[in-house]
Scaffold this motif. Structure first.
Motif, PDB file in Angstrom:
ATOM      1  N   MET A   1       0.849  -1.205   0.000  1.00  0.00           N
ATOM      2  CA  MET A   1       0.000   0.000   0.000  1.00  0.00           C
ATOM      3  C   MET A   1       0.878   1.247   0.000  1.00  0.00           C
ATOM      4  SD  MET A   1      -2.934   1.102   2.748  1.00  0.00           S
ATOM      5  CE  MET A   1      -3.776   2.668   2.601  1.00  0.00           C
ATOM      6  N   THR A   2       0.546   2.211  -0.850  1.00  0.00           N
ATOM      7  CA  THR A   2       1.322   3.436  -0.956  1.00  0.00           C
ATOM      8  C   THR A   2       1.104   4.318   0.269  1.00  0.00           C
ATOM      9  OG1 THR A   2       1.102   3.367  -3.361  1.00  0.00           O
ATOM     10  CG2 THR A   2       1.778   5.453  -2.373  1.00  0.00           C
ATOM     11  N   GLU A   3       2.202   4.808   0.807  1.00  0.00           N
ATOM     12  CA  GLU A   3       2.101   5.705   1.960  1.00  0.00           C
ATOM     13  C   GLU A   3       1.514   7.042   1.522  1.00  0.00           C
ATOM     14  OE1 GLU A   3       2.927   5.457   5.310  1.00  0.00           O
ATOM     15  OE2 GLU A   3       2.964   3.312   4.893  1.00  0.00           O
ATOM     16  N   PRO A   4       0.626   7.638   2.318  1.00  0.00           N
ATOM     17  CA  PRO A   4       0.110   8.962   1.964  1.00  0.00           C
ATOM     18  C   PRO A   4       1.213  10.003   2.030  1.00  0.00           C
ATOM     19  CG  PRO A   4      -0.511   8.401   4.209  1.00  0.00           C
ATOM     20  CD  PRO A   4       0.104   7.166   3.620  1.00  0.00           C
ATOM     21  N   LEU A   5       1.062  11.057   1.246  1.00  0.00           N
ATOM     22  CA  LEU A   5       2.039  12.151   1.311  1.00  0.00           C
ATOM     23  C   LEU A   5       1.992  12.802   2.684  1.00  0.00           C
ATOM     24  CD1 LEU A   5       4.084  13.883  -0.260  1.00  0.00           C
ATOM     25  CD2 LEU A   5       2.174  15.357  -0.927  1.00  0.00           C
ATOM     26  N   TRP A   6       0.775  13.064   3.159  1.00  0.00           N
ATOM     27  CA  TRP A   6       0.536  13.619   4.487  1.00  0.00           C
ATOM     28  C   TRP A   6      -0.776  13.034   5.006  1.00  0.00           C
ATOM     29  CZ3 TRP A   6       4.392  16.555   6.420  1.00  0.00           C
ATOM     30  CH2 TRP A   6       5.238  17.197   5.532  1.00  0.00           C
ATOM     31  N   THR A   7      -0.997  13.148   6.301  1.00  0.00           N
ATOM     32  CA  THR A   7      -2.341  12.986   6.844  1.00  0.00           C
ATOM     33  C   THR A   7      -2.791  14.368   7.273  1.00  0.00           C
ATOM     34  OG1 THR A   7      -1.555  12.559   9.092  1.00  0.00           O
ATOM     35  CG2 THR A   7      -1.878  10.643   7.638  1.00  0.00           C
ATOM     36  N   LEU A   8      -4.090  14.528   7.432  1.00  0.00           N
ATOM     37  CA  LEU A   8      -4.613  15.846   7.756  1.00  0.00           C
ATOM     38  C   LEU A   8      -4.065  16.357   9.079  1.00  0.00           C
ATOM     39  CD1 LEU A   8      -8.153  17.079   7.023  1.00  0.00           C
ATOM     40  CD2 LEU A   8      -7.136  17.623   9.222  1.00  0.00           C
ATOM     41  N   ASP A   9      -3.948  15.484  10.072  1.00  0.00           N
ATOM     42  CA  ASP A   9      -3.485  15.951  11.378  1.00  0.00           C
ATOM     43  C   ASP A   9      -2.002  16.294  11.366  1.00  0.00           C
ATOM     44  OD1 ASP A   9      -2.892  13.300  10.995  1.00  0.00           O
ATOM     45  OD2 ASP A   9      -3.415  12.647  13.028  1.00  0.00           O
ATOM     46  N   LEU A  29      -3.832  12.346   2.702  1.00  0.00           N
ATOM     47  CA  LEU A  29      -3.708  13.359   1.667  1.00  0.00           C
ATOM     48  C   LEU A  29      -2.631  12.902   0.688  1.00  0.00           C
ATOM     49  CD1 LEU A  29      -3.717  16.414   4.089  1.00  0.00           C
ATOM     50  CD2 LEU A  29      -5.648  15.593   2.722  1.00  0.00           C
ATOM     51  N   SER A  30      -2.995  12.805  -0.569  1.00  0.00           N
ATOM     52  CA  SER A  30      -2.093  12.206  -1.554  1.00  0.00           C
ATOM     53  C   SER A  30      -1.287  13.207  -2.364  1.00  0.00           C
ATOM     54  CB  SER A  30      -2.887  11.322  -2.514  1.00  0.00           C
ATOM     55  OG  SER A  30      -3.950  12.062  -3.110  1.00  0.00           O
ATOM     56  N   GLY A  31      -1.638  14.492  -2.289  1.00  0.00           N
ATOM     57  CA  GLY A  31      -0.928  15.494  -3.074  1.00  0.00           C
ATOM     58  C   GLY A  31      -1.205  16.885  -2.565  1.00  0.00           C
ATOM     59  N   ILE A  32      -0.623  17.876  -3.231  1.00  0.00           N
ATOM     60  CA  ILE A  32      -0.800  19.283  -2.873  1.00  0.00           C
ATOM     61  C   ILE A  32      -1.242  20.033  -4.116  1.00  0.00           C
ATOM     62  CG2 ILE A  32       0.284  21.349  -1.931  1.00  0.00           C
ATOM     63  CD1 ILE A  32       0.287  19.069   0.051  1.00  0.00           C
ATOM     64  N   SER A  33      -2.221  20.929  -3.974  1.00  0.00           N
ATOM     65  CA  SER A  33      -2.720  21.688  -5.112  1.00  0.00           C
ATOM     66  C   SER A  33      -2.997  23.131  -4.728  1.00  0.00           C
ATOM     67  CB  SER A  33      -4.019  21.059  -5.642  1.00  0.00           C
ATOM     68  OG  SER A  33      -4.581  21.845  -6.675  1.00  0.00           O
ATOM     69  N   LEU A  39      -6.370  19.924  -9.909  1.00  0.00           N
ATOM     70  CA  LEU A  39      -6.511  19.212  -8.643  1.00  0.00           C
ATOM     71  C   LEU A  39      -6.900  17.754  -8.866  1.00  0.00           C
ATOM     72  CD1 LEU A  39      -8.072  20.476  -5.413  1.00  0.00           C
ATOM     73  CD2 LEU A  39      -9.078  18.431  -6.439  1.00  0.00           C
ATOM     74  N   LYS A  40      -6.329  16.862  -8.040  1.00  0.00           N
ATOM     75  CA  LYS A  40      -6.657  15.439  -8.082  1.00  0.00           C
ATOM     76  C   LYS A  40      -7.333  15.030  -6.785  1.00  0.00           C
ATOM     77  CE  LYS A  40      -2.762  14.411 -11.131  1.00  0.00           C
ATOM     78  NZ  LYS A  40      -1.487  13.663 -11.269  1.00  0.00           N
ATOM     79  N   THR A 158       6.612  22.785  -4.349  1.00  0.00           N
ATOM     80  CA  THR A 158       7.386  21.614  -4.760  1.00  0.00           C
ATOM     81  C   THR A 158       7.918  20.852  -3.556  1.00  0.00           C
ATOM     82  OG1 THR A 158       8.032  22.720  -6.814  1.00  0.00           O
ATOM     83  CG2 THR A 158       9.365  20.857  -6.118  1.00  0.00           C
ATOM     84  N   LEU A 159       8.418  21.583  -2.575  1.00  0.00           N
ATOM     85  CA  LEU A 159       8.997  20.933  -1.402  1.00  0.00           C
ATOM     86  C   LEU A 159       7.925  20.220  -0.585  1.00  0.00           C
ATOM     87  CD1 LEU A 159      11.541  20.369   0.162  1.00  0.00           C
ATOM     88  CD2 LEU A 159      11.379  22.645   1.197  1.00  0.00           C
ATOM     89  N   SER A 160       6.749  20.829  -0.445  1.00  0.00           N
ATOM     90  CA  SER A 160       5.674  20.196   0.329  1.00  0.00           C
ATOM     91  C   SER A 160       5.138  18.947  -0.367  1.00  0.00           C
ATOM     92  CB  SER A 160       4.534  21.193   0.577  1.00  0.00           C
ATOM     93  OG  SER A 160       3.924  21.584  -0.642  1.00  0.00           O
ATOM     94  N   ARG A 161       5.372  18.828  -1.670  1.00  0.00           N
ATOM     95  CA  ARG A 161       4.950  17.648  -2.426  1.00  0.00           C
ATOM     96  C   ARG A 161       5.972  16.510  -2.364  1.00  0.00           C
ATOM     97  NH1 ARG A 161       2.930  20.557  -8.081  1.00  0.00           N
ATOM     98  NH2 ARG A 161       0.742  20.860  -7.481  1.00  0.00           N
ATOM     99  N   MET A 162       7.090  16.720  -1.719  1.00  0.00           N
ATOM    100  CA  MET A 162       8.192  15.749  -1.737  1.00  0.00           C
ATOM    101  C   MET A 162       7.876  14.541  -0.855  1.00  0.00           C
ATOM    102  SD  MET A 162      12.175  16.535  -0.986  1.00  0.00           S
ATOM    103  CE  MET A 162      13.453  15.345  -1.332  1.00  0.00           C
ATOM    104  N   PRO A 163       7.760  13.347  -1.436  1.00  0.00           N
ATOM    105  CA  PRO A 163       7.483  12.154  -0.628  1.00  0.00           C
ATOM    106  C   PRO A 163       8.614  11.882   0.362  1.00  0.00           C
ATOM    107  CG  PRO A 163       7.078  11.739  -2.959  1.00  0.00           C
ATOM    108  CD  PRO A 163       7.790  13.046  -2.876  1.00  0.00           C
ATOM    109  N   ALA A 164       8.260  11.371   1.501  1.00  0.00           N
ATOM    110  CA  ALA A 164       9.262  11.096   2.534  1.00  0.00           C
ATOM    111  C   ALA A 164      10.297  10.089   2.062  1.00  0.00           C
ATOM    112  CB  ALA A 164       8.572  10.596   3.800  1.00  0.00           C
ATOM    113  N   ALA A 165       9.910   9.206   1.141  1.00  0.00           N
ATOM    114  CA  ALA A 165      10.804   8.147   0.684  1.00  0.00           C
ATOM    115  C   ALA A 165      11.762   8.594  -0.424  1.00  0.00           C
ATOM    116  CB  ALA A 165       9.982   6.959   0.197  1.00  0.00           C
TER     117      ALA A 165
END
Length: 485
Positions: A1-9, A29-33, A39-40, A158-165
């Motif tokens: 399962m793909t890790e989310p980019l962020w969670t709301l909290d 949350l899977s992305g930033i717009s 928006l996706k 761009t930076l906020s969209r950067m996956p942790a991995a």
């Protein structure tokens, strides 16, 4: 399962905001717009206030389209919460939502273990960023700026969209005025920072080229301790940029170019119509590679890529192999064949932007194109050149002559200066706008021609590219002409 980019909290905590819909606090949350048009589903939508529009006016639409949540100003939260989950962020002297996105960007940088690079320069920063993305993606998970997202909102987005991995992060940093790069590079905190070159771009906002060099040198202010500063040794402002690097936390300065003292030095560049071959001496190590885009400017910028790969300790041989497959960004040299009657014409799309250095580079590349017909340059105004703008446009006549360009068509009052400076034999048409130039271009192009379109983004020269493709059909070529700025 793909890790989310962020969670709301976690996103709310990073921004110093509060999740108004508590039940959705664990929402993925899977992305930033920042734009409902792109928006996706699952994106976190930031209601940024722009010059013409306020993002808060689009929050309901964003949530209706499936946004995972929206970031809004505290004073608007109560009104918008009924539309779906929102994160309320405190008001500030500036746009509080934009400040919140910077907070999220800082959190993304803090959590990543990626090797981070930043690129700036008057010409070539997007192409160099894309080349780094390309070669590093073959060696690990790579995150990089989309298009030219290099300003006060593009960099934190761009930076906020950067996956942790992510294993590598490549960021483009731009400016129009002094002082704009420093806060962005401090946010990105690169361990490698590159300045491609310094040219009279945005010169109307500076007193001299030295001022532009100082502004570009701000990129070294954010270097991590012991980081590497990579600087163009061929540029007349090398020593000024070197001084900025020495004043930073850089542990090492690496130079590139054709200069005999460059650390990464081009010993030979073989130019062909659709590619280049480069022999390099990189910190004493001999490297030869084929570059999948032609143009001396592209070849020289590739030296900065080699320098960065070597500084990272990445696989230099694999990077050299990857460069053979490099293709230019959209609007920066894409090559298309137009079907005209029983024949074809070559279209080179350089329509994204323009300045004196990049137009000269594009003319040089056009001169090297294989064609049985004419070489035609279609040029729009270069903007932000200040009081010297008319003269800088006229001076391009020498480059047109030098590179044997057969015909020139121009759009705009500044390019009219160039048009009038050319001999009559090279003048095809001059019009006030790119829209006015469409019909003359469509009527002029013949089988065998090589046509290059370039101008500052605001001149909308891309409409000429699209008109040519629409009229004559188009087939994008696997080979492409390199970016020139």
């Amino acid at each position: 399962m793909t890790e989310p980019l962020w969670t709301l909290d976690t996103a709310a905590a990073a921004m110093g905001g509060r999740a108004v819909a508590d039940a959705a606090a664990s929402r993925d949350l899977s992305g930033i717009s920042i734009d409902t048009r792109t928006l996706k589903v699952g994106d976190l939508f930031f209601a940024i206030r722009g010059e013409a529009r306020d993002g808060h006016d689009f929050v309901r639409d964003a949530l209706a389209r499936g946004a995972g949540a929206a970031v809004v100003a505290e004073e608007r939260a109560a009104d918008l919460a009924e539309a779906g989950p929102v994160i309320a962020v405190p008001a500030r002297d500036e746009d509080g939502v934009l400040a919140a996105m910077r907070g999220l960007a800082a959190a993304a940088r803090a959590r990543t273990g990626a090797r981070v690079l930043a690129v700036t320069g008057s010409v070539g920063k997007t192409g160099t960023k894309e080349a780094l993305r390309h070669v590093l993606a073959a060696q690990g998970v790579t995150h990089a700026s989309v298009a030219s997202y290099n300003n006060h909102w593009g960099v934190p987005l761009t930076l906020s969209r950067m996956p942790a991995a992510s294993e590598f992060g490549v960021f483009e940093v731009g400016m129009n005025h002094a002082g704009e790069i420093a806060p962005l590079t401090r946010l990105v905190r690169p361990e490698i920072a590159i300045v491609t070159t310094v040219e009279p771009v945005h010169i109307e906002h500076f007193r001299s080229l030295s001022g532009i060099a100082d502004a570009k040198g701000e990129i070294f202010y954010g270097l991590e301790p012991g980081g590497v500063a990579i600087v163009n040794r061929d540029n007349p402002n090398f020593e000024r940029l070197e001084a900025h690097a020495l004043a930073s936390r850089a542990g090492r300065i690496v130079s590139f170019g054709e200069h005999r003292e460059a650390d990464v030095r081009a010993e030979r560049i073989v130019m062909r119509p659709d590619l280049s071959i480069v022999d390099v001496r990189a910190m004493g190590q001999a490297v030869t590679y084929q570059l999948g885009t032609p143009g001396r400017h592209t070849a020289l910028n590739s030296l900065a890529v080699i320098a960065a790969v070597q500084a990272l300790g990445a696989d230099l041989a694999l990077a050299a192999l990857s460069l053979a497959q490099l293709r230019p960004p959209v609007g920066r040299g894409a090559r298309t064949m137009l079907r005209i009657g029983d024949g074809e014409a070559l279209l080179v799309d350089e329509s994204y932007n323009a300045n004196p250095a990049s137009i000269r580079a594009a003319l040089s590349t056009l001169a090297g194109a294989e064609t049985a017909g004419r070489r035609i340059a279609i040029l729009g105004d270069m903007m932000e050149l200040g009081a010297d703008a008319p003269a800088l446009h006229r001076e391009l006549a020498g480059a047109v002559e030098e590179h044997g360009i057969d015909l020139v068509l121009t759009a705009g009052p500044l390019m009219q200066e160039l048009f009038e400076a050319l001999p009559a034999s090279r003048r095809a048409a001059a019009r006030p706008t790119s829209a006015d130039l469409v019909d003359p271009v469509l009527d002029l192009v013949r089988p065998g021609d090589a046509v290059m379109v370039k101008g500052s983004n605001s001149t909308r020269m891309g409409r000429i590219v699209e008109a040519l493709k629409a009229r004559y059909g188009a087939q994008d070529q696997d080979l492409a002409v390199g970016r020139s700025g």
